[in-house]
Design a protein around this motif. Structure first.
Motif, PDB file in Angstrom:
ATOM      1  N   UNK A  65       0.860  -1.062   0.388  1.00 49.67           N
ATOM      2  CA  UNK A  65      -0.212  -0.040  -0.239  1.00 49.67           C
ATOM      3  C   UNK A  65       0.543   1.548  -0.143  1.00 49.67           C
ATOM      4  N   UNK A  66       0.328   2.421  -0.352  1.00 46.80           N
ATOM      5  CA  UNK A  66       1.703   3.290  -0.922  1.00 46.80           C
ATOM      6  C   UNK A  66       1.715   4.385   0.743  1.00 46.80           C
ATOM      7  N   UNK A  67       1.064   4.420   1.183  1.00 44.72           N
ATOM      8  CA  UNK A  67       1.830   4.154   2.718  1.00 44.72           C
ATOM      9  C   UNK A  67       1.985   4.044   3.385  1.00 44.72           C
ATOM     10  N   UNK A  68       2.274   3.029   2.745  1.00 46.21           N
ATOM     11  CA  UNK A  68       3.026   2.623   4.206  1.00 46.21           C
ATOM     12  C   UNK A  68       4.511   2.366   4.261  1.00 46.21           C
ATOM     13  N   UNK A  69       5.042   1.803   5.273  1.00 46.26           N
ATOM     14  CA  UNK A  69       5.838   1.979   5.373  1.00 46.26           C
ATOM     15  C   UNK A  69       7.630   0.506   5.779  1.00 46.26           C
ATOM     16  N   UNK A  70       8.009  -0.242   4.844  1.00 39.87           N
ATOM     17  CA  UNK A  70       9.254  -0.856   4.960  1.00 39.87           C
ATOM     18  C   UNK A  70       9.887  -0.922   5.805  1.00 39.87           C
ATOM     19  N   UNK A  71      10.202  -1.850   6.447  1.00 42.82           N
ATOM     20  CA  UNK A  71      11.018  -3.363   7.599  1.00 42.82           C
ATOM     21  C   UNK A  71      11.422  -4.576   6.945  1.00 42.82           C
ATOM     22  N   UNK A  72      12.646  -4.575   7.674  1.00 40.92           N
ATOM     23  CA  UNK A  72      13.195  -5.667   6.810  1.00 40.92           C
ATOM     24  C   UNK A  72      14.372  -6.130   8.249  1.00 40.92           C
ATOM     25  N   UNK A  73      14.134  -6.681   8.694  1.00 38.41           N
ATOM     26  CA  UNK A  73      15.283  -7.324   9.461  1.00 38.41           C
ATOM     27  C   UNK A  73      16.218  -7.873   9.081  1.00 38.41           C
ATOM     28  N   UNK A  74      17.379  -7.736   8.868  1.00 42.42           N
ATOM     29  CA  UNK A  74      18.868  -9.102   8.251  1.00 42.42           C
ATOM     30  C   UNK A  74      19.494  -9.323   9.904  1.00 42.42           C
ATOM     31  N   UNK A  75      20.548  -9.764   9.563  1.00 45.62           N
ATOM     32  CA  UNK A  75      21.358 -10.020  10.267  1.00 45.62           C
ATOM     33  C   UNK A  75      22.333  -9.087  11.080  1.00 45.62           C
ATOM     34  N   UNK A  76      22.138  -8.429  12.290  1.00 43.03           N
ATOM     35  CA  UNK A  76      22.415  -7.122  12.959  1.00 43.03           C
ATOM     36  C   UNK A  76      22.813  -6.199  11.968  1.00 43.03           C
ATOM     37  N   UNK A  77      21.161  -5.626  11.443  1.00 44.80           N
ATOM     38  CA  UNK A  77      21.204  -4.683  10.402  1.00 44.80           C
ATOM     39  C   UNK A  77      19.376  -4.609  10.459  1.00 44.80           C
ATOM     40  N   UNK A 251      29.653 -23.393   7.519  1.00 42.85           N
ATOM     41  CA  UNK A 251      28.792 -23.072   8.555  1.00 42.85           C
ATOM     42  C   UNK A 251      27.430 -23.170   7.976  1.00 42.85           C
ATOM     43  N   UNK A 252      26.345 -22.927   8.761  1.00 42.48           N
ATOM     44  CA  UNK A 252      24.969 -23.552   8.735  1.00 42.48           C
ATOM     45  C   UNK A 252      24.627 -22.716   9.398  1.00 42.48           C
ATOM     46  N   UNK A 253      22.738 -22.574   8.521  1.00 45.16           N
ATOM     47  CA  UNK A 253      22.598 -21.622   8.324  1.00 45.16           C
ATOM     48  C   UNK A 253      20.935 -21.853   8.967  1.00 45.16           C
ATOM     49  N   UNK A 254      20.263 -21.335   9.892  1.00 42.53           N
ATOM     50  CA  UNK A 254      19.140 -22.837   9.783  1.00 42.53           C
ATOM     51  C   UNK A 254      18.400 -21.946   9.475  1.00 42.53           C
ATOM     52  N   UNK A 255      16.968 -23.012   8.681  1.00 42.09           N
ATOM     53  CA  UNK A 255      15.578 -22.434   8.605  1.00 42.09           C
ATOM     54  C   UNK A 255      14.858 -21.314   8.524  1.00 42.09           C
ATOM     55  N   UNK A 256      14.985 -21.564  10.195  1.00 48.23           N
ATOM     56  CA  UNK A 256      14.147 -20.312  11.462  1.00 48.23           C
ATOM     57  C   UNK A 256      14.847 -19.039  10.623  1.00 48.23           C
ATOM     58  N   UNK A 261      15.610 -13.694   7.569  1.00 51.63           N
ATOM     59  CA  UNK A 261      16.042 -12.513   6.718  1.00 51.63           C
ATOM     60  C   UNK A 261      15.718 -12.446   5.346  1.00 51.63           C
ATOM     61  N   UNK A 262      14.656 -13.787   4.679  1.00 54.83           N
ATOM     62  CA  UNK A 262      14.079 -13.717   3.631  1.00 54.83           C
ATOM     63  C   UNK A 262      12.698 -13.893   3.192  1.00 54.83           C
ATOM     64  N   UNK A 263      12.560 -14.837   4.174  1.00 60.32           N
ATOM     65  CA  UNK A 263      10.182 -14.994   3.942  1.00 60.32           C
ATOM     66  C   UNK A 263       9.989 -13.585   4.245  1.00 60.32           C
ATOM     67  N   UNK A 264       8.266 -13.660   3.863  1.00 59.47           N
ATOM     68  CA  UNK A 264       7.814 -12.574   4.216  1.00 59.47           C
ATOM     69  C   UNK A 264       6.514 -13.290   3.310  1.00 59.47           C
ATOM     70  N   UNK A 265       5.316 -13.001   4.319  1.00 57.03           N
ATOM     71  CA  UNK A 265       3.571 -12.972   4.252  1.00 57.03           C
ATOM     72  C   UNK A 265       3.798 -14.769   3.935  1.00 57.03           C
ATOM     73  N   UNK A 266       4.933 -15.872   4.805  1.00 55.84           N
ATOM     74  CA  UNK A 266       4.748 -17.099   4.844  1.00 55.84           C
ATOM     75  C   UNK A 266       3.724 -17.735   5.915  1.00 55.84           C
ATOM     76  N   UNK A 267       2.666 -18.058   5.792  1.00 52.28           N
ATOM     77  CA  UNK A 267       2.408 -18.769   7.016  1.00 52.28           C
ATOM     78  C   UNK A 267       3.032 -19.894   7.410  1.00 52.28           C
TER      79      UNK A 267
END
Length: 331
Positions: A65-77, A251-256, A261-267
């Motif tokens: 939506x045009x007025x919606x802010x976007x916020x995305x978390x990554x590793x330490x950022x 280096x392992x990276x778990x699905x969670x 970091x990459x998931x969005x709108x997945x139930x």
């Protein structure tokens, strides 16, 4: 799905060549053969550049939506983008135009960042240069593609952002923009063939430019071209290009963690894994040096050569490139 991703495709291309390899894989994997073959055949070695923060966070893939802010978390950022406003001719008040999204917005940003670092200036020349670059990425100037490019350019020009880093070496700013001025598409006309769809230049935001200069990440232009229409795969390629060559051990990276970091709108996590795996395959195909295994618990990342030869990555950076603010171990 388990085991090393696309190692078999890469080996088939190296041993048998593209045409024969395409007959030796399932139909749904033939596009991966094409991607791998194009990257392996690249002799020019042209590169693109992005900022470290975009390796760990990303723009949305779909329109919000045009007025919606976007916020995305990554590793330490964390990346936060506020939509800008435009007052149209004859309107009584300015209206939100929304945050940038999708593959086309990513490609515009990649061009601006690449040129700024290459030239050592936050003033980026446009005109024919940008037109030619996006053309090499397979983005035409007519019809719906041109309309979409103009829309994303306006969103980029008017939004405000901040990268919030954690830790003692935090590197970010309270509020800034992608660009300070410029970046406006013209509708075009008789002079389209002369490359006059653009203003003469864009001036990047000073704080963003300074951070980009201190923390550039090199990418292979051929790989970007192969992924230009796949925003999720493009994000994963950029992440791997930053991550893998800094590792000192598997280096392992778990699905969670990947879902955060990459998931969005997945139930469900299972749904995320399915979509993630589909996006990951083209990303790894575009990065033949990458060694990545997938298993029940997540991914296993192995130390891998950078997709770009170190001798090609000077570009005037004031510090050694591809070293984020204390995020990963240095090699």
């Amino acid at each position: 799905m388990s085991g090393e991703i696309d190692a078999g495709v890469r080996q088939l291309v190296l041993v048998h060549g593209r045409a024969k390899a395409k007959t030796m894989v399932e139909p749904e994997h033939r596009s991966l053969v094409d991607i791998t073959a194009e990257v392996l055949a690249d002799d020019e070695g042209k590169i693109g550049i992005t900022y470290t923060g975009f390796c760990l966070t990303s723009l949305p893939h779909k329109r919000l939506p045009d007025e919606q802010l976007w916020e995305k978390e990554g590793h330490k950022v964390t990346l936060t983008i506020e939509p800008g406003r435009i007052k149209r001719a004859g309107a009584t008040q300015a209206k939100y135009i929304g945050v940038p999204y999708g593959a086309r917005a990513r490609m515009i940003l990649l061009y601006l960042q690449t040129q700024a670092v290459r030239t050592g200036s936050r003033e980026v020349e446009l005109g024919r240069s940008m037109r030619d670059w996006l053309g090499r990425m397979g983005l035409s100037w007519g019809g719906e593609t041109g309309k979409a490019l103009r829309e994303q350019a306006a969103r980029i020009a008017h939004c405000h952002l901040k990268f919030s880093w954690e830790g003692e070496e935090a590197d970010g700013w309270v509020k800034g923009g992608f660009v300070r001025s410029g970046l406006r598409f013209h509708a075009g006309g008789r002079n389209d063939s002369q490359g006059e769809l653009w203003e003469d230049r864009v001036v990047l935001d000073e704080v963003f430019y300074d951070s980009l200069r201190r923390h550039p990440v090199p990418l292979r232009e051929t790989a970007l071209r192969q992924l230009a229409a796949k925003s999720a795969s493009l994000d994963l390629y950029i992440w791997l290009a930053y991550r893998l060559h800094t590792l000192q051990k598997p280096t392992p990276v778990r699905w969670s963690a990947l879902a955060q970091q990459f998931g969005s709108n997945y139930g469900r996590l299972r749904s995320f894994r399915e979509h993630f795996s589909k996006a990951l395959a083209p990303a790894v195909a575009a990065y033949p040096e990458a060694r990545v295994e997938s298993g029940d618990d997540g991914l296993l990342l192995f130390p891998s050569r950078s997709p770009v030869a170190p001798k090609l990555v000077s570009l005037g950076a004031s510090k050694p490139p591809v070293q984020g603010p204390g995020l990963w171990p240095k090699r």
